[in-house]
Design a protein around this motif. Structure first.
Motif, short mmCIF file in Angstrom:
data_model
loop_
_atom_site.label_atom_id
_atom_site.label_comp_id
_atom_site.label_asym_id
_atom_site.label_seq_id
_atom_site.Cartn_x
_atom_site.Cartn_y
_atom_site.Cartn_z
N TRP A 1 2.93 -11.11 3.88
CA TRP A 1 2.31 -12.18 3.12
C TRP A 1 2.80 -12.12 1.85
CZ3 TRP A 1 -0.06 -16.44 4.45
CH2 TRP A 1 -1.01 -16.55 5.46
N TYR A 2 3.40 -13.27 1.37
CA TYR A 2 3.70 -13.40 -0.24
C TYR A 2 2.94 -14.54 -0.99
CZ TYR A 2 8.07 -11.26 1.88
OH TYR A 2 9.02 -10.41 2.50
N ARG A 3 2.99 -14.31 -1.98
CA ARG A 3 2.53 -15.65 -2.97
C ARG A 3 3.62 -15.88 -3.80
NH1 ARG A 3 -2.24 -14.23 -6.88
NH2 ARG A 3 -1.38 -16.13 -7.75
N ASN B 1 3.66 -3.14 12.44
CA ASN B 1 3.41 -3.13 13.89
C ASN B 1 1.91 -3.29 13.94
OD1 ASN B 1 3.68 -3.31 16.62
ND2 ASN B 1 5.28 -1.65 16.45
N VAL B 2 1.52 -3.56 15.18
CA VAL B 2 0.07 -3.39 15.43
C VAL B 2 -0.86 -2.32 14.85
CG1 VAL B 2 -1.72 -3.70 17.19
CG2 VAL B 2 0.41 -4.95 17.36
N GLU B 3 -1.82 -2.61 14.14
CA GLU B 3 -2.72 -1.68 13.55
C GLU B 3 -1.83 -0.87 12.23
OE1 GLU B 3 -5.76 -1.83 13.96
OE2 GLU B 3 -6.05 -2.55 16.08
N VAL B 4 -0.97 -1.42 11.87
CA VAL B 4 -0.25 -0.59 10.83
C VAL B 4 0.25 -1.64 9.67
CG1 VAL B 4 2.19 0.49 10.10
CG2 VAL B 4 1.26 1.02 12.39
N THR B 5 -0.63 -1.50 8.63
CA THR B 5 -0.30 -2.42 7.27
C THR B 5 -0.23 -1.57 6.05
OG1 THR B 5 -2.97 -2.44 7.07
CG2 THR B 5 -1.98 -4.03 8.49
N ASP B 6 0.33 -2.18 5.09
CA ASP B 6 0.49 -1.38 3.98
C ASP B 6 0.56 -2.49 2.77
OD1 ASP B 6 2.40 1.40 3.07
OD2 ASP B 6 0.61 0.81 2.22
N LYS B 7 0.11 -1.92 1.55
CA LYS B 7 0.18 -2.93 0.42
C LYS B 7 1.39 -3.37 0.04
CE LYS B 7 -4.07 -0.70 -1.32
NZ LYS B 7 -4.38 0.14 -2.39
N GLY B 8 1.53 -4.49 -0.47
CA GLY B 8 2.79 -4.96 -1.13
C GLY B 8 2.75 -4.58 -2.70
N ASP B 9 3.18 -5.74 -3.33
CA ASP B 9 3.35 -5.51 -4.81
C ASP B 9 1.94 -5.96 -5.79
OD1 ASP B 9 6.69 -6.62 -4.43
OD2 ASP B 9 5.96 -4.47 -4.96
N VAL B 10 1.32 -6.94 -4.84
CA VAL B 10 -0.15 -7.69 -5.46
C VAL B 10 -0.95 -7.46 -4.49
CG1 VAL B 10 1.16 -8.63 -7.36
CG2 VAL B 10 0.85 -9.87 -5.23
#
Lengths: 112, 111
Positions: free
Chosen positions: B34-36, B51-60
């Motif tokens: 996701w971007y803004r 991948n499924v069940e794997v998420t991480d923070k971006g810059d904001v």
């Protein structure tokens, strides 16, 4: 860290003029390089890409060559049209990367 | 047709009212993001998933949540929206290290 720097816009040209949008990058190793285009009211879409040094990406009359010695990926078109008016983003990523690094975008306007 | 879809395309809401923007892709891509996009600030990454069940923070990431329960879906959740989250949001998907496919965008206004 990795980064992408593009020439600031807006860039305004007359139809049939020659276009160059500069893009330089800072990265270790051998990233893949991309140009994306965003037409008014739309999402980004891939314009062209190059995955190794000296590769030339091309599409719709646009070209860009992956220059490792100058860490550049400048976008060129020999004769622009009004329909090329859009925002152009340079970007890089790695094959195993978790993210893609975008430049700030360059707005291009073409006068009839 | 290979595509990334987002819904809704336009949303006007009030401060504090929870909302979800859906994102779905039909290309079996591992990577989703996701971007803004805000004037003068370019694209900024909010969250990504490899991948499924794997998420991480971006810059904001502040003020946003995501989940990846299925490979094709990657919803963006604003638990308590604030006016500074007024923006144009894009979802994207790709194979790892390859070109990203973007959705058409969701224009969010928080009053």
């Amino acid at each position: 860290g990795n980064s992408v720097t593009q020439m600031e816009g807006p860039v305004t040209l007359s139809e049939e003029a020659f276009l160059t949008i500069n893009c330089t990058y800072t990265a270790t190793g051998y990233p893949s390089l991309f140009w994306y285009v965003q037409y008014p009211g739309e999402g980004l879409q891939l314009l062209l890409k190059a995955t190794k040094a000296d590769d030339k990406g091309s599409n719709k009359g646009f070209e860009a060559t992956y220059r490792k010695e100058t860490t550049s990926f400048h976008l060129e078109k020999g004769s622009v049209q009004v329909s090329d008016s859009a925002v152009y983003f340079c970007a890089l990523t790695y094959s195993s990367a978790s993210k893609i690094i975008f430049g700030s975008g360059t707005r291009l306007s073409i006068r009839p | 047709e290979a595509q990334v879809t987002q819904n809704p395309r336009y949303l006007i809401t009030v401060t504090g009212k929870k909302l979800t923007v859906t994102c779905s892709q039909n290309m079996n891509h591992e990577y989703m993001s996701w971007y803004r996009q805000d004037p003068g600030l370019g694209l900024r990454q909010i969250y990504y998933s490899m991948n499924v069940e794997v998420t991480d923070k971006g810059d904001v990431p502040e003020g946003y949540k995501v989940s990846r329960k299925e490979k094709r879906n990657f919803p963006l959740i604003l638990e308590s929206p604030s006016p500074n989250q007024t923006s144009l949001y894009f979802c994207a998907s790709s194979r790892l290290g390859d070109e990203q496919y973007f959705g058409p965008g969701t224009r969010l206004t928080v009053t």
